[in-house]
Design an enzyme around this catalytic site. Structure first.
Site, short mmCIF file in Angstrom:
data_model
loop_
_atom_site.label_atom_id
_atom_site.label_comp_id
_atom_site.label_asym_id
_atom_site.label_seq_id
_atom_site.Cartn_x
_atom_site.Cartn_y
_atom_site.Cartn_z
N SER A 131 0.81 -1.23 0.00
CA SER A 131 0.00 0.00 0.00
C SER A 131 0.83 1.26 0.00
O SER A 131 1.93 1.29 0.57
CB SER A 131 -0.89 0.05 1.25
OG SER A 131 -1.82 -0.99 1.21
N SER A 163 2.23 -3.03 8.62
CA SER A 163 2.22 -3.60 9.97
C SER A 163 3.58 -4.21 10.25
O SER A 163 4.14 -4.90 9.42
CB SER A 163 1.18 -4.73 10.07
OG SER A 163 -0.08 -4.25 9.68
N GLU A 246 -3.41 -15.44 1.94
CA GLU A 246 -3.99 -14.96 3.18
C GLU A 246 -4.75 -16.11 3.85
O GLU A 246 -5.61 -16.73 3.23
CB GLU A 246 -4.95 -13.80 2.90
CG GLU A 246 -5.06 -12.88 4.07
CD GLU A 246 -5.34 -11.43 3.64
OE1 GLU A 246 -5.24 -10.57 4.51
OE2 GLU A 246 -5.65 -11.19 2.46
N GLU A 369 -16.68 -1.31 0.88
CA GLU A 369 -17.11 -1.08 -0.51
C GLU A 369 -16.37 -1.99 -1.48
O GLU A 369 -16.96 -2.52 -2.42
CB GLU A 369 -16.89 0.40 -0.88
CG GLU A 369 -17.81 1.38 -0.14
CD GLU A 369 -17.48 1.53 1.35
OE1 GLU A 369 -16.33 1.22 1.76
OE2 GLU A 369 -18.38 1.95 2.10
#
Lengths: 398, 370
Positions: A131, A163, A246, A369
């Site tokens: 990100s 993180s 994941e 969303e």
């Protein structure tokens, strides 16, 4: 219909539970983080090593990679059992769940020799650097760039929401190597040494007051070409493998649930309020819906089937549900509900604390969303959103 | 972990779906909708009776198929998908289950075989006016073996041959069974917002009735019957809600506006995703209800309530937003959206409104977590 393990599953569960009982204490609220951050990290490393030595570190990894060579179902069972104990697992979740599997899938033999075992034994921690400030949901629009210089690549740019960056040894880093092709086609994945010169980790001060995430700045950071994962321009494909890895979430919802607010209402004398009771019923039904949907997923896993993107419903339900429960609990406390001092506030201020955490939960790892888009497109087969940058090069759009 | 239906049950579902898609089409439902004299579709009913589905959960010794509650849940979902305009639920979910849990051996032997073969159509008569039925406010009386009073509305009350009736007597509230063909019973059709399932006002004037279960135990028995019926109704609701999502999805992909399918717009995509989430929550809760029902689990009261609350919410949302997704077309008589909207409401208020079930659920949770 039943909720019982198969004989094999029961046997594995007993084995897992025996191992956990031998090394950990049963879960008690607050115990895990009582010693401060450094202490927690040390305990996490020690637990990871213990797990690896006991053959429980990576259940589904092949034995030659140091895993157990077990089934996804065994991994689910392990997760369920581990959750009953005070297991300090957080710092390794991203690395072993997502980053190292990517190294295994795309790395060289050298990479595998160098990194996999150390991660497994709890000696090195990994983070994931995807990100960026201008690339969240649209992560393929990222701007951090890498320019080839001899046998090296020079990296400049910024990552965000990373993180564990402050305690990580390595990361997998997605960067733009070619701006003159459409955005997805110009990305490349690298292994980056987080301790090297030019990597600057700065904690983000969250709206909730905490500092769990980081910004990571790259200034003329040099990475050898040999630390590339996959071909130049193949980064998006590599990233998808990372995201596919994941883990199936096995935990409950993070924070107070219908039971906690019911207990609070009982102690506060507001449990007889009809409007509250109607809401409590809705919360219970949603929580049950989530829990039971996981049982259906588990049933599919148990038969060796692969669950689909249907699991996206979990986070939509949980995050909204948590926000709503905390909001109601605070309003039930009236003016006093503002107080966040644990000694003063009811239920050790758990509702106030989670109230401030909930907005983040509705955003992290896919906003409500985006998750609804995923359900609409991948489950219901509806058309993709309009993407005006689809056939344009990255440079044209930026 | 085996939280799913078995292969045999899935086979039953596929067969039932094939059969109903061919034999219970929109035209069959509309034949009842457009004809005030029709209380149900006799052709569809005849075929369903012949399939033996009414006896799916009735033991073989009483003339049923002796399959079980899970199979009945499977059938209920399929009937819900096609809006079957037949008195199946009244007879199989309410009347048969009432007999199974409260009937004497003699009553079961006398009536269950006739429920299974369709010669007896049962219904349940509880409501007397607006609002939840309250024990103290019951006006229908039982005295010296005969009952007097008025029940309105009774779902399928004009087709049924027998009714389980909630009455007041000397010992409090009791359940009785009355034969509806006798002279002390008058029936008038009553117009409702769901014309594909008929409703009646039934007036009892000294009609003969036999006790079902213990005298004075009526409210407790009604609760038990409703818990069982709630799970089956939840499956019907789930079938309807699933069909609404499919309809909306099909329409959103084919309807073009501003040069593209409307299903490409986020407002529609997210609306349908919301439907999907609610339907999944309803499905998981319904499965849990099915498990509790089929294994006679102590958890049945809260499992049934949760199944009912989730299914009522899902069907309400899916049926109203299905109309919305269809735009003006959705508000025409000819398009089937309103049929689901109507059925959703019937199934949500039959045997207690969502508010009633939410209260039951919280009471159960309260008692459990004291």
């Amino acid at each position: 219909m039943d909720f019982n393990d198969t004989p094999d599953e029961a046997e594995f569960r007993a084995e897992a539970n025996a191992f956990l009982s031998q090394h950990l204490k049963p879960k008690t609220p607050g115990a895990l983080r009582s010693g401060g951050r450094e202490d927690f990290l040390e305990r996490a490393k020690a637990w990871q090593k213990t797990k690896a030595e006991g053959g429980f570190a990576q259940i589904t990894w092949p034995k030659e990679m140091g895993g157990r060579g077990g089934t996804v179902m065994q991994q689910v069972i392990w997760g369920q059992e581990e959750a009953k104990f005070d297991a300090p697992t957080g710092p390794f979740a991203i690395g072993l769940g997502m980053c190292v599997p990517t190294v295994i899938a795309f790395g060289s033999d050298e990479h595998k020799k160098r990194y996999v075992q150390k991660a497994l034994m709890g000696e090195e921690i990994w983070c994931q650097l995807f990100s960026e400030p201008a690339a969240g949901s649209d992560v393929a629009g990222l701007k951090t760039k890498a320019v080839k210089d001899g046998d090296e690549w020079v990296i400049n740019g910024q990552k965000v929401w990373t993180s564990g960056a402050h305690y990580s040894d390595y990361g997998i880093l997605l960067v733009r190597t070619d701006p003159n092709v459409p955005k997805h086609k110009g990305l490349t994945m690298f292994i980056v040494d987080m301790k090297q010169k030019g990597v600057d980790v700065r904690p983000i001060h969250q709206a909730s007051g905490g500092k769990e995430f980081n910004e990571v700045y790259f200034t003329d950071v040099r990475i050898p070409d040999s630390d590339r994962l996959g071909e130049p321009g193949m980064g998006w494909k590599v990233a998808l493998v990372t995201l596919m890895n994941e883990r199936l979430a096995v935990g409950g919802s993070p924070g107070p649930d219908w039971k906690e607010i019911m207990d609070y209402a009982r102690s506060a004398g507001t449990l007889s309020d009809q409007a509250f009771r109607a809401k409590l019923a809705d919360w219970y039904v949603a929580a049950q819906g989530y829990k039971l949907t996981k049982f259906r997923t588990q049933t599919a896993l148990s038969r060796g089937e692969t669950p689909g993107p249907e699991n996206a419903i979990g986070k939509i339900i949980n995050a909204n549900h948590l926000q709503d429960i905390c909001n109601s609990a605070i309003e039930m406390q009236d003016h006093f509900g503002l107080i966040v001092d644990k000694d003063e506030a009811p239920s050790d201020a758990i509702f106030q604390e989670s109230f401030m955490w909930a907005p983040g939960l509705r955003i992290a790892g896919g906003t409500d969303e985006i998750l609804k888009n995923i359900i609409a497109e991948r489950v219901l087969g509806l058309p993709q959103d309009v993407r005006v940058d689809k056939d344009k090069t990255f440079a044209e759009m930026n | 972990m085996n939280f799913d239906f078995s292969d045999d049950q899935k086979f039953l579902r596929d067969e039932a779906r094939k059969f109903l898609e061919a034999q219970c089409t929109s035209a069959h439902v509309r034949a009842v909708l457009d004809d005030d004299s029709k209380s149900h579709n006799e052709d569809v009913w005849k075929q369903i009776v012949e399939m033996g589905w009414l006896g799916a959960a009735i033991p073989e010794e009483y003339g049923g198929l002796g399959l079980g509650m899970l199979e009945l849940c499977v059938i209920a979902e399929e009937l819900g998908r096609v809006l079957a305009p037949v008195p199946f639920g009244s007879s199989a979910y309410f009347f048969a289950e009432a007999l199974k849990i409260a009937g004497s051996d003699e009553q079961k032997a006398r009536m269950l075989p006739n429920v299974a073969d369709g010669s007896l159509i049962g219904c349940i008569a509880v409501s007397e006016g607006p609002g939840e039925i309250k024990a103290g406010a019951l006006a229908t009386r039982l005295k010296d073996g005969v009952i007097s009073g008025k029940k309105i509305p009774v779902t399928d009350g004009d087709i049924a041959t027998h009714a389980v009736v909630l009455v007041k007597d000397g010992s409090g509230e009791s359940l009785v069974i009355a034969d509806l063909s006798q002279s002390g019973v008058t029936r008038e059709p009553v117009k409702t917002l769901e014309p594909t399932r008929s409703h009646a006002t039934i007036s009892f004037d000294g009609a003969a009735a036999e006790l079902l279960g213990e005298a004075g135990n009526g409210m407790a028995l009604l609760d038990q019957i409703n818990d069982r019926a709630a799970v089956l109704l939840a499956f019907e609701q789930l079938g309807g809600a699933s069909r609404c999502l499919e309809m909306a999805n099909e329409y959103a992909k084919e309807r073009v506006a501003f040069g593209r399918a409307i299903g490409g717009n986020q407002a529609i995509k997210h609306k349908l995703a919301d439907m999907y989430v609610k339907n999944e929550v309803a499905r998981s809760n319904a499965y849990y209800g099915a498990w509790a029902l089929s294994s006679d689990a102590a958890e049945l009261p809260e499992a049934a309530a949760a199944a009912r609350v989730a299914a009522s919410e899902a069907y309400w949302f899916a049926s109203k937003e299905n109309i919305q997704t269809h735009g003006g077309m959705g508000f025409t008589w000819e398009v089937d959206c309103h049929l689901f909207y109507r059925r959703a409401k019937l199934l949500a208020v039959q045997a207690g409104s969502p508010a009633v079930w939410k209260e039951k659920l919280v009471s159960a949770l309260e008692a459990k977590n004291d």
